[in-house]
Design an enzyme around this catalytic site. Structure first.
Site, PDB file in Angstrom:
ATOM      1  CB  SER A 223      -0.890   0.031   1.249  1.00 58.75           C
ATOM      2  OG  SER A 223      -1.664   1.216   1.280  1.00 58.75           O
TER       3      SER A 223
ATOM      4  N   GLY B 254       7.161   0.288   4.874  1.00 62.21           N
ATOM      5  CA  GLY B 254       8.061  -0.349   3.927  1.00 62.21           C
ATOM      6  C   GLY B 254       7.852   0.118   2.500  1.00 62.21           C
ATOM      7  CB  CYS B 255       4.778   0.759   0.548  1.00 61.96           C
ATOM      8  SG  CYS B 255       4.121  -0.905   0.788  1.00 61.96           S
ATOM      9  CG  ASN B 256       5.658   5.544   2.921  1.00 60.48           C
ATOM     10  OD1 ASN B 256       4.838   5.389   2.034  1.00 60.48           O
ATOM     11  ND2 ASN B 256       5.333   5.985   4.119  1.00 60.48           N
TER      12      ASN B 256
ATOM     13  CB  ALA C 260       7.849   4.557  -3.289  1.00 61.13           C
TER      14      ALA C 260
END
Length: 198
Positions: A62, A67-69, A72
Site C-alpha cells: 500500500s 516499507g512501501c514508502n 518507492a
C-alpha cells in the site's frame, strides 16, 4: 494439542503459498492498468513498455505505509541507474488511482520518477500468483488516512522484452528488494552489450 498441530500445518502451508509467485522462465502475464506518473493518470500497458526493454514490475502492499514508502523512495533515488540499464519501472498495488495520483507526485516517495498502477480488484497480483490479504478494519496509512483496500505481497519481477520473468525478488527488506532488482537489470544490460560485441 491436535488443534495446535493443525494450526502449525496451516501456517506452514500459508508460508509455502506466500512464495508461490511466478519464477524465472515463466511467461509474465500481460496487463493494462490505470496508472499515475507525477500526479497524472494514464493507461499503462506492459506489452508496450516491453518494446523499450526490460520492465521491473514491483508489487507492494500500500502507498503511504512504512516499507512501501521506503521502497518507492529507493526506486526514485535509483531511477537513473535503472534507466541507464534500459529498464522501465512500474509499481503495482491495490490502491485507488486517486491515492496513487498523490503518491506518484510526492517528493518523499515516487517523486514523479516512475509510474504506479492501480490493481484495485487484485486481478493483476493474482495473475502473478501473489497472495492478497485484506486490510484490518480501521488500519491507517502514514498520513493517518484509513486504508480501504487489500494488500498484495511485496514481490518484484524483472521481465525481459520477450515477456518472460528473468528474476523474482521477494522475502527481503524493501530497500534490498530494489537493490536486487537493479543488479538483475544491470546483468541483463551487460549480457546484451556482450552479445553485440564482434
Amino acid at each position: 494439542m491436535k488443534k495446535m498441530m493443525f494450526g502449525g500445518l496451516l501456517l506452514g502451508l500459508f508460508s509455502i503459498c506466500a512464495t508461490a509467485a511466478l519464477k524465472e522462465g515463466d511467461v509474465a502475464p500481460d496487463f493494462q492498468a490505470q496508472a499515475s506518473l507525477n500526479g497524472k493518470s494514464f493507461n499503462f500497458s506492459l506489452k508496450d513498455a516491453l518494446k523499450k526493454g526490460p520492465v521491473v514490475v514491483y508489487f507492494y502492499p500500500s502507498a503511504y505505509t512504512g516499507g512501501c514508502n521506503v521502497q518507492a523512495h529507493t526506486f526514485a533515488e535509483k531511477h537513473d541507474q535503472f534507466a541507464a540499464a534500459g529498464a522501465t519501472i512500474i509499481g503495482v498495488s491495490l490502491d485507488s488511482i486517486e491515492r496513487l495520483n498523490e503518491f506518484s507526485v510526492d517528493p518523499d516517495y515516487c517523486a514523479g520518477k516512475f509510474p504506479v498502477a492501480s490493481d484495485a480488484g487484485g486481478k493483476i497480483a493474482k495473475s502473478y500468483e501473489l497472495n492478497i490479504r485484506e486490510a484490518s478494519p480501521g488500519k491507517k496509512d502514514s498520513r493517518g488516512k484509513e486504508i480501504d483496500h487489500g494488500f498484495a505481497e511485496r514481490t518484484t519481477f524483472v521481465i525481459t522484452p520477450d515477456g518472460r520473468v528473468s528474476e523474482t525478488v521477494g522475502g527481503i527488506a524493501p530497500a534490498q528488494n530494489v537493490e536486487k532488482a537493479l543488479e538483475s537489470v544491470q546483468r541483463l544490460a551487460e549480457a546484451r552489450h556482450s552479445s553485440r560485441k564482434p
